[in-house]
Design a protein around this motif. Structure first.
Motif, PDB file in Angstrom:
ATOM      1  N   HIS A  46      -2.026  -0.463  -9.185  1.00  0.00           N
ATOM      2  CA  HIS A  46      -1.296   0.731  -8.769  1.00  0.00           C
ATOM      3  C   HIS A  46      -2.065   1.976  -9.165  1.00  0.00           C
ATOM      4  CE1 HIS A  46       2.040   3.674  -8.470  1.00  0.00           C
ATOM      5  NE2 HIS A  46       2.376   2.892  -7.452  1.00  0.00           N
ATOM      6  N   ALA A  47      -2.103   2.942  -8.234  1.00  0.00           N
ATOM      7  CA  ALA A  47      -2.891   4.158  -8.449  1.00  0.00           C
ATOM      8  C   ALA A  47      -2.259   5.107  -9.453  1.00  0.00           C
ATOM      9  CB  ALA A  47      -3.103   4.875  -7.111  1.00  0.00           C
ATOM     10  N   ARG A  76      -3.668   0.054  -4.594  1.00  0.00           N
ATOM     11  CA  ARG A  76      -4.969   0.244  -3.976  1.00  0.00           C
ATOM     12  C   ARG A  76      -5.870  -0.927  -4.331  1.00  0.00           C
ATOM     13  NH1 ARG A  76      -2.139   3.010  -1.657  1.00  0.00           N
ATOM     14  NH2 ARG A  76      -2.221   5.277  -1.309  1.00  0.00           N
ATOM     15  N   SER A  77      -6.843  -1.177  -3.484  1.00  0.00           N
ATOM     16  CA  SER A  77      -7.781  -2.272  -3.712  1.00  0.00           C
ATOM     17  C   SER A  77      -8.949  -1.785  -4.557  1.00  0.00           C
ATOM     18  CB  SER A  77      -8.291  -2.798  -2.364  1.00  0.00           C
ATOM     19  OG  SER A  77      -9.265  -3.793  -2.551  1.00  0.00           O
ATOM     20  N   VAL A  78      -9.268  -2.547  -5.591  1.00  0.00           N
ATOM     21  CA  VAL A  78     -10.403  -2.218  -6.449  1.00  0.00           C
ATOM     22  C   VAL A  78     -11.272  -3.463  -6.628  1.00  0.00           C
ATOM     23  CG1 VAL A  78      -9.180  -0.391  -7.693  1.00  0.00           C
ATOM     24  CG2 VAL A  78      -9.085  -2.739  -8.543  1.00  0.00           C
ATOM     25  N   GLY A  82       1.822   2.509  -3.304  1.00  0.00           N
ATOM     26  CA  GLY A  82       0.796   3.128  -4.135  1.00  0.00           C
ATOM     27  C   GLY A  82      -0.252   2.188  -4.677  1.00  0.00           C
ATOM     28  N   GLU A  86     -11.975  -8.838  -5.865  1.00  0.00           N
ATOM     29  CA  GLU A  86     -11.104  -7.752  -5.407  1.00  0.00           C
ATOM     30  C   GLU A  86      -9.712  -7.901  -6.011  1.00  0.00           C
ATOM     31  OE1 GLU A  86      -9.838  -5.546  -1.198  1.00  0.00           O
ATOM     32  OE2 GLU A  86     -10.960  -7.441  -1.191  1.00  0.00           O
ATOM     33  N   PHE A 127      -5.671  -5.823  -6.640  1.00  0.00           N
ATOM     34  CA  PHE A 127      -4.743  -4.748  -6.314  1.00  0.00           C
ATOM     35  C   PHE A 127      -4.238  -4.168  -7.627  1.00  0.00           C
ATOM     36  CE2 PHE A 127      -4.109  -7.359  -2.410  1.00  0.00           C
ATOM     37  CZ  PHE A 127      -4.528  -6.403  -1.498  1.00  0.00           C
ATOM     38  N   LEU A 152       0.829  -1.213   0.000  1.00  0.00           N
ATOM     39  CA  LEU A 152       0.000   0.000   0.000  1.00  0.00           C
ATOM     40  C   LEU A 152       0.861   1.259   0.000  1.00  0.00           C
ATOM     41  CD1 LEU A 152      -2.768  -1.077   2.560  1.00  0.00           C
ATOM     42  CD2 LEU A 152      -2.883  -1.101   0.055  1.00  0.00           C
TER      43      LEU A 152
END
Length: 198
Positions: free
Chosen positions: A97-98, A85-87, A83, A93, A95, A80
């Motif tokens: 990267h943002a 994030r869980s989507v 960078g 679900e 993971f 986390l």
């Protein structure tokens, strides 16, 4: 431009690196060394894949990710911080990267992971070597003991065979149970005397 304008107390990424050092150290110190190294290598692989392809997504309930990233204490925090994030997509679900400003965290995180793995790798090799050496020493001690027991049995077997053949018992070694030790016959007329002759 004056020299004072070039001076900076530390570079702008110092705080980010310190944050990574803290959480990465937490993973190494919380778990067994081999496990901690394995968890960090998995995070490093995910981060490297995301750096190569920012659209990559990793399913949270993937067996390896679940066992080596989600469940172990502190490992998910590293991901986390880089960078990720869980989507939720199609009721599953992932993971991912943002991106954006967090690309810097991704880059620094990969560098800090590499730094830690390069540092901890030799320690791990030394521990493995010491463990193997201890195993070898224990094995050698057991083999020496077994050889001694075997030699003792051979020695006893040889001694028993000599006793049977000679009827004599070796000094300092008691006769086997059930054997009769030869001795002189004592009579009223004296040792070994014939009572029919006087």
């Amino acid at each position: 431009m004056s020299c004072s304008s070039l001076y900076m107390p530390h570079d702008g990424d110092h705080d980010i690196r310190q944050a990574f050092r803290k959480i990465i150290h937490n993973v190494v110190s919380t778990h067994k060394r081999d496990d901690g190294i394995r968890y960090l290598k998995t995070v490093q692989r995910l981060a490297s894949d995301a750096a190569k392809d920012p659209t990559r997504q990793f399913r949270r309930n993937n067996d390896r990710i679940s066992e080596e990233v989600v469940r172990p204490s502190g490992v998910l925090e590293v991901l986390l911080e880089m960078g990720f994030r869980s989507v939720v997509k199609n009721n599953d679900e992932y993971f991912s990267h943002a991106g954006g400003t967090l690309n810097k965290n991704l880059r620094i995180g990969i560098t800090m992971l590499q730094e830690t793995l390069e540092c901890e790798g030799p320690k791990q090799s030394a521990d493995e070597h010491r463990h193997e050496q201890e195993k070898a020493e224990k094995k050698a001690a057991v083999e020496t003991l077994l050889k001694k027991i075997k030699d003792d049995r051979i020695s006893v077997r040889a001694r028993v065979q000599r006793e049977r053949q000679s009827g004599q018992y070796e000094k300092g070694i008691p006769p086997r149970s059930g054997t009769v030790k030869p001795g002189k016959i004592a009579t009223l007329q004296g040792s070994d005397a014939n009572p029919c002759t006087s």
